[in-house]
Every structure is written in structure tokens, then in C-alpha cells.
Design a protein around this motif. Sequence first.
Motif, PDB file in Angstrom:
ATOM      1  N   LYS A  58       0.825  -1.206   0.000  1.00  0.00           N
ATOM      2  CA  LYS A  58       0.000   0.000   0.000  1.00  0.00           C
ATOM      3  C   LYS A  58       0.869   1.271   0.000  1.00  0.00           C
ATOM      4  CE  LYS A  58      -4.042   2.069   2.093  1.00  0.00           C
ATOM      5  NZ  LYS A  58      -4.883   2.163   0.937  1.00  0.00           N
ATOM      6  N   SER A  61       2.012   1.740  -3.548  1.00  0.00           N
ATOM      7  CA  SER A  61       0.883   2.235  -4.333  1.00  0.00           C
ATOM      8  C   SER A  61       0.604   3.709  -4.050  1.00  0.00           C
ATOM      9  CB  SER A  61      -0.351   1.393  -4.017  1.00  0.00           C
ATOM     10  OG  SER A  61      -1.460   1.870  -4.705  1.00  0.00           O
ATOM     11  N   ASN A  62       0.627   4.087  -2.786  1.00  0.00           N
ATOM     12  CA  ASN A  62       0.366   5.489  -2.422  1.00  0.00           C
ATOM     13  C   ASN A  62       1.426   6.431  -2.977  1.00  0.00           C
ATOM     14  OD1 ASN A  62      -1.976   4.851  -1.043  1.00  0.00           O
ATOM     15  ND2 ASN A  62      -0.992   4.825   0.975  1.00  0.00           N
ATOM     16  N   ARG A  63       2.674   6.013  -2.975  1.00  0.00           N
ATOM     17  CA  ARG A  63       3.752   6.868  -3.488  1.00  0.00           C
ATOM     18  C   ARG A  63       3.654   7.019  -5.001  1.00  0.00           C
ATOM     19  NH1 ARG A  63       8.482   4.913   0.745  1.00  0.00           N
ATOM     20  NH2 ARG A  63       7.344   5.717   2.545  1.00  0.00           N
ATOM     21  N   VAL A  64       3.210   5.972  -5.678  1.00  0.00           N
ATOM     22  CA  VAL A  64       3.013   6.061  -7.122  1.00  0.00           C
ATOM     23  C   VAL A  64       1.810   6.968  -7.415  1.00  0.00           C
ATOM     24  CG1 VAL A  64       2.382   4.766  -9.199  1.00  0.00           C
ATOM     25  CG2 VAL A  64       4.090   3.833  -7.619  1.00  0.00           C
ATOM     26  N   LYS A  65       0.705   6.761  -6.707  1.00  0.00           N
ATOM     27  CA  LYS A  65      -0.507   7.564  -6.931  1.00  0.00           C
ATOM     28  C   LYS A  65      -0.271   9.041  -6.662  1.00  0.00           C
ATOM     29  CE  LYS A  65      -3.932   3.996  -5.998  1.00  0.00           C
ATOM     30  NZ  LYS A  65      -4.953   3.510  -5.049  1.00  0.00           N
ATOM     31  N   SER A  66       0.536   9.352  -5.645  1.00  0.00           N
ATOM     32  CA  SER A  66       0.794  10.750  -5.296  1.00  0.00           C
ATOM     33  C   SER A  66       1.760  11.426  -6.274  1.00  0.00           C
ATOM     34  CB  SER A  66       1.365  10.851  -3.880  1.00  0.00           C
ATOM     35  OG  SER A  66       2.715  10.400  -3.848  1.00  0.00           O
ATOM     36  N   GLY A  67       2.431  10.622  -7.108  1.00  0.00           N
ATOM     37  CA  GLY A  67       3.396  11.175  -8.053  1.00  0.00           C
ATOM     38  C   GLY A  67       4.807  11.250  -7.506  1.00  0.00           C
ATOM     39  N   HIS A  71       7.434   5.507 -12.392  1.00  0.00           N
ATOM     40  CA  HIS A  71       7.944   4.258 -12.964  1.00  0.00           C
ATOM     41  C   HIS A  71       9.169   4.553 -13.818  1.00  0.00           C
ATOM     42  CE1 HIS A  71       4.828   1.429 -11.721  1.00  0.00           C
ATOM     43  NE2 HIS A  71       3.995   2.446 -11.829  1.00  0.00           N
TER      44      HIS A  71
END
Length: 82
Positions: A58, A61-67, A71
Motif C-alpha cells: 500500500k 501504491s500510495n507513493r506512485v498515486k501521489s506522483g 515508474h
Amino acid sequence: MPKTVLLKAEKRFMDAKTGHRIAVKRMNYGGKERFIMVAFDISDKGITIITCHPIEEKQVSNRVKSGRWLHESEENPPSTLR
């Protein structure tokens, strides 16, 4: 363990806040299967590991969603470990 994560990472990111590269791999740690993350830098002198620790899916996922974590291209995986 950090070397294994770097060489066989399931996911790779660039940390937009710190500029460090991030490698993540699921591994056995403390008797449980967990994601392990390694923050590192690559220079002409080689690879420098900044930190290595377990991380929850999680959190990734949160760090990817926040920008914060972007990737990274699979074109340039780390090939020289010192």
C-alpha cells in the motif's frame, strides 16, 4: 539482500522528491514474505545504496498515486554492483 533486490527487482521507480532510484522486490524477511525496497544512486563510480527496508504494498501504491515515485524505464537496469 540489497544486491538481490537491485538485480532482480520486480518494480523500479525514480523518487521525484529525493532523486534516488528505487528497486522493489518481494522476498522472505523476518519469516514472512514482504516487499523490500532499496533506494540507490548510480554514478560513474558505481552504485551507492542509500537505504534498504521492508515496505508495505500500500505504501508503494500510495507513493506512485501521489506522483512521488515515477515508474522507471526498464531500458537501464543496474548492471554494475560494487
